[in-house]
Write an enzyme that holds these catalytic residues in place. Structure first.
Site, short mmCIF file in Angstrom:
data_model
loop_
_atom_site.label_atom_id
_atom_site.label_comp_id
_atom_site.label_asym_id
_atom_site.label_seq_id
_atom_site.Cartn_x
_atom_site.Cartn_y
_atom_site.Cartn_z
N ASN A 70 36.99 86.13 27.48
CA ASN A 70 36.97 87.36 26.69
C ASN A 70 37.77 87.30 25.38
OD1 ASN A 70 36.98 90.40 26.24
ND2 ASN A 70 39.16 90.03 26.66
N TYR A 98 33.47 84.78 12.59
CA TYR A 98 33.21 85.62 13.77
C TYR A 98 31.72 85.58 14.12
CZ TYR A 98 33.67 89.73 16.84
OH TYR A 98 33.67 90.59 17.91
P1 NAI Z 1 41.82 93.25 21.46
O1 NAI Z 1 42.39 92.79 20.18
O2 NAI Z 1 42.17 94.60 21.98
O3 NAI Z 1 42.12 92.17 22.61
C1 NAI Z 1 42.00 90.79 22.38
C2 NAI Z 1 43.08 90.07 23.16
O4 NAI Z 1 42.92 88.66 22.92
C3 NAI Z 1 44.50 90.44 22.70
O5 NAI Z 1 45.29 90.80 23.81
C4 NAI Z 1 45.02 89.17 22.06
O6 NAI Z 1 46.41 88.96 22.22
C5 NAI Z 1 44.21 88.11 22.79
N1 NAI Z 1 44.16 86.85 22.07
C6 NAI Z 1 44.02 86.65 20.73
N2 NAI Z 1 44.07 85.34 20.46
C7 NAI Z 1 44.23 84.70 21.64
C8 NAI Z 1 44.35 83.33 22.00
N3 NAI Z 1 44.34 82.35 21.09
N4 NAI Z 1 44.49 83.03 23.31
C9 NAI Z 1 44.55 84.01 24.24
N5 NAI Z 1 44.45 85.31 23.96
C10 NAI Z 1 44.30 85.65 22.67
O7 NAI Z 1 40.24 93.09 21.27
P2 NAI Z 1 38.98 93.65 22.09
O8 NAI Z 1 38.31 94.62 21.21
O9 NAI Z 1 39.34 94.04 23.46
O10 NAI Z 1 38.07 92.34 22.09
C11 NAI Z 1 37.91 91.50 23.22
C12 NAI Z 1 36.70 90.64 22.97
O11 NAI Z 1 35.54 91.47 22.80
C13 NAI Z 1 36.76 89.77 21.71
O12 NAI Z 1 36.19 88.51 21.98
C14 NAI Z 1 35.92 90.53 20.72
O13 NAI Z 1 35.37 89.70 19.72
C15 NAI Z 1 34.85 91.09 21.64
N6 NAI Z 1 34.13 92.24 21.11
C16 NAI Z 1 34.80 93.38 20.78
C17 NAI Z 1 34.11 94.45 20.27
C18 NAI Z 1 34.82 95.70 19.87
O14 NAI Z 1 34.18 96.53 19.16
N7 NAI Z 1 36.06 95.93 20.29
C19 NAI Z 1 32.64 94.41 20.08
C20 NAI Z 1 32.05 93.16 20.48
C21 NAI Z 1 32.77 92.12 20.99
#
Ligand code: NAI
Length: 251
Positions: free
Chosen positions: A90, A156
């Site tokens: 994720n 991205y």
């Molecule tokens: P978020 O920013 O709330 O959570 C992402 C988490 O990934 C954070 O806790 C961060 O510390 C962690 N992270 C970042 N780099 C890292 C690394 N190198 N190793 C381990 N952990 C790491 O973001 P969200 O929105 O929950 O996104 C989660 C996933 O969902 C991502 O892959 C994002 O691209 C995808 N996504 C999100 C959407 C949205 O609208 N929020 C829509 C479509 C996909």
């Protein structure tokens, strides 16, 4: 309440947003959760919440772009819980830049490393253990950006498009070993990653005009879909791209 009973799930990027919502839901459905992230304080907060609700959780510091960290996470999971049933790849980031000429190569590579290469590393790290134990389910986080390009986020978009086909390649590779691999494609979902944009005037207008439901998704609405792919309810699904976007990609 017990759709994931006796299953051990690794969730990356579990300290925030969709990862944290999924971890809470998985624990409520009976899974043992290995929660990983680079953000240790937030990881502890989410793990404490799950423990307080009676769940079993092991928080681990983990940079998904680091091959050696994957080895540590897999070894710790198997040593502590004996198996891996589910991997939710994720974790993801984006780095925004206005003009392509101004995007440093290091930024592009960083996004690809965290959003795409990590998923290859994760699949490779868990596959032997999972197939030895009769298979399981891997869910790769892609996005509607895996179908529709956004010019402001080339790293991205390339990563999320890559995730979609990486998923299908892995699905073919591991189908006979009963290891299912599917991708999930959320539209805009309210989390820390997106709240600044969604709360802006531009973001609110975009939701109303581009999304048939006129709103962003909530993290729990993505988590319930991940639960479906993780559980045996989706036992005949592999290589599927599951879109959860309020109709945004209905064109
Ligand atoms: P978020 O920013 O709330 O959570 C992402 C988490 O990934 C954070 O806790 C961060 O510390 C962690 N992270 C970042 N780099 C890292 C690394 N190198 N190793 C381990 N952990 C790491 O973001 P969200 O929105 O929950 O996104 C989660 C996933 O969902 C991502 O892959 C994002 O691209 C995808 N996504 C999100 C959407 C949205 O609208 N929020 C829509 C479509 C996909």
């Amino acid at each position: 309440m017990n759709r994931l009973k006796n299953k051990v799930a690794i969730i990356t990027g579990g300290a925030s947003g969709i990862g944290a919502a999924t971890a809470n839901l998985f624990a409520a459905e009976g899974a043992t959760v290995v929660l990983t992230d680079i953000n240790e304080p937030k990881l502890k907060t989410v793990a404490d919440e799950i423990t307080a609700l009676g769940g079993t959780v092991l928080p681990l510091k983990h940079d998904v772009s680091a091959e050696e960290d994957w080895k540590t996470v897999v070894e710790a999971t198997v040593d502590t819980f004996g198996k891996i049933s589910i991997l939710f790849n994720n974790a993801g980031i984006t780095i925004r830049s206005a003009a392509w000429e101004d995007i440093p190569l290091t930024d592009f590579k960083k996004v690809v490393d965290v959003d795409l290469t990590s998923q290859f590393l994760g699949i490779r790290a868990v596959a032997a253990t999972m197939t030895k134990n009769g298979g399981g389910s891997i869910i790769n986080m892609s996005s509607t950006a895996g179908f529709i390009a956004t010019e402001a986020h080339p790293g991205y978009t390339a990563s999320k498009g890559g995730s979609r086909l990486l998923t299908k390649a892995a699905a073919r590779e591991y189908a006979k070993a009963k290891l299912r691999v599917n991708s999930i494609h959320p539209g805009f979902t309210r989390t820390e990653l997106t709240s600044p944009y969604l709360d802006s005037e531009q973001g609110q207008k975009a939701m109303l005009s581009n999304n048939p439901m006129g709103r962003a998704g909530e993290a729990i609405e993505i988590a319930t879909t991940v639960l479906f792919l993780a559980s045996d309810d989706s036992s005949f699904m592999t290589g599927t791209e599951l879109v959860v976007d309020g109709g945004q990609t209905c064109v």
